[in-house]
Design an enzyme around this catalytic site. Structure first.
Site, PDB file in Angstrom:
ATOM      1  N   CYS A  83       0.830  -1.207   0.000  1.00 34.71           N
ATOM      2  CA  CYS A  83       0.000   0.000   0.000  1.00 34.71           C
ATOM      3  C   CYS A  83       0.871   1.267   0.000  1.00 34.71           C
ATOM      4  O   CYS A  83       1.632   1.476  -0.931  1.00 34.71           O
ATOM      5  CB  CYS A  83      -0.996  -0.041   1.160  1.00 34.71           C
ATOM      6  SG  CYS A  83      -2.363   1.144   0.976  1.00 34.71           S
ATOM      7  N   HIS A 192      -3.657  -4.914  -0.332  1.00 27.44           N
ATOM      8  CA  HIS A 192      -3.266  -5.463   0.961  1.00 27.44           C
ATOM      9  C   HIS A 192      -3.336  -6.991   0.912  1.00 27.44           C
ATOM     10  O   HIS A 192      -4.422  -7.564   1.028  1.00 27.44           O
ATOM     11  CB  HIS A 192      -4.206  -4.961   2.059  1.00 27.44           C
ATOM     12  CG  HIS A 192      -4.008  -3.539   2.430  1.00 27.44           C
ATOM     13  ND1 HIS A 192      -3.151  -3.136   3.448  1.00 27.44           N
ATOM     14  CD2 HIS A 192      -4.545  -2.407   1.931  1.00 27.44           C
ATOM     15  CE1 HIS A 192      -3.182  -1.820   3.551  1.00 27.44           C
ATOM     16  NE2 HIS A 192      -4.019  -1.356   2.641  1.00 27.44           N
ATOM     17  N   GLU A 194      -2.496  -9.076   3.151  1.00 27.77           N
ATOM     18  CA  GLU A 194      -2.924  -9.606   4.449  1.00 27.77           C
ATOM     19  C   GLU A 194      -4.433  -9.551   4.636  1.00 27.77           C
ATOM     20  O   GLU A 194      -4.985 -10.176   5.548  1.00 27.77           O
ATOM     21  CB  GLU A 194      -2.214  -8.859   5.588  1.00 27.77           C
ATOM     22  CG  GLU A 194      -2.747  -7.478   5.914  1.00 27.77           C
ATOM     23  CD  GLU A 194      -2.290  -6.375   4.973  1.00 27.77           C
ATOM     24  OE1 GLU A 194      -2.566  -5.200   5.267  1.00 27.77           O
ATOM     25  OE2 GLU A 194      -1.643  -6.694   3.947  1.00 27.77           O
TER      26      GLU A 194
END
EC number: 4.3.2.10
Length: 214
Positions: A83, A192, A194
């Site tokens: 990001c 992202h 994650e």
């Protein structure tokens, strides 16, 4: 066992990143490093980031992470940006009236604008949600991930895809933008991983196994 340092310069909740890394690499040591000393001896670095670019750049440089990052890249250690962690690697951002970034990649970071449209319909900014990512080059971090897989994005600024020689992944949101860029031992994503379910975890797993060569 390897040591994976997540650079903590005060921008964003890093625990989700660290938890995802620990999930895909349970035998490895994941460190939230708040200083270069805490990252010493790491086998690979992850550069996250959430927030305004001016604050991110200030926090990153004040923490002393710029020479650490450049040294790690020169040494061939695998590096992953996420990001705003990707955006600070670019040349310059339009955010906050213009901020010089690290210049690891030559591309600029641009604002989506207030009149972003697709098929005549106005799009919301920030770009928030799941989008398909098209792989634009073969890379070890794409291993096991189907082309066109969906990843989760949250951002108001973007790196253009057009004419981008570093482009590794592309998505569309009113414009064509870089979902991922790569050079040598550095890979960075606008999305992202994650927060991107199985595809995101696979990318993190690939990063943990990556030797830094494309």
């Amino acid at each position: 066992m390897q040591r994976i340092a997540v650079l903590d310069y005060g921008m964003g909740n890093l625990h989700s990143v660290a938890s995802a890394l620990q999930k895909v690499a349970p035998a490895d040591q994941v460190i939230l490093a708040t200083s270069p000393a805490e990252a010493e001896g790491a086998d690979r670095l992850l550069v996250p980031g959430v927030g305004a670019i001016r604050d991110c750049m200030a926090g990153f440089t004040e923490a002393g992470f710029e020479p650490l990052l450049r040294g790690a890249i020169d040494a061939g250690l695998p590096v992953l940006g996420i990001c705003v962690g990707m955006q600070i690697m670019m040349r310059r951002s339009e955010e906050n009236a213009g901020v010089d970034c690290l210049g690891l990649f030559p591309q600029p970071v641009q604002f989506f604008g207030n009149d972003l449209k697709s098929d005549g319909e106005r799009l919301k900014v920030p770009h928030m949600g799941w989008n398909q990512v098209w792989q634009r080059r073969d890379h070890p971090l794409w291993n096991g991930i189907a082309d066109g897989s969906r990843f989760y994005f949250v951002h108001s600024y973007y790196v253009p895809a057009e004419g981008n020689e570093s482009l590794a992944g592309e998505t569309e949101y009113g414009v064509s933008l870089a979902a991922a860029v790569a050079r040598e031992n550095v890979f960075a994503t606008q999305f992202h991983p994650e927060k991107s379910a199985d595809a995101g975890l696979q990318l993190l797993k690939n990063f943990v196994a990556w030797d830094g060569r494309a």
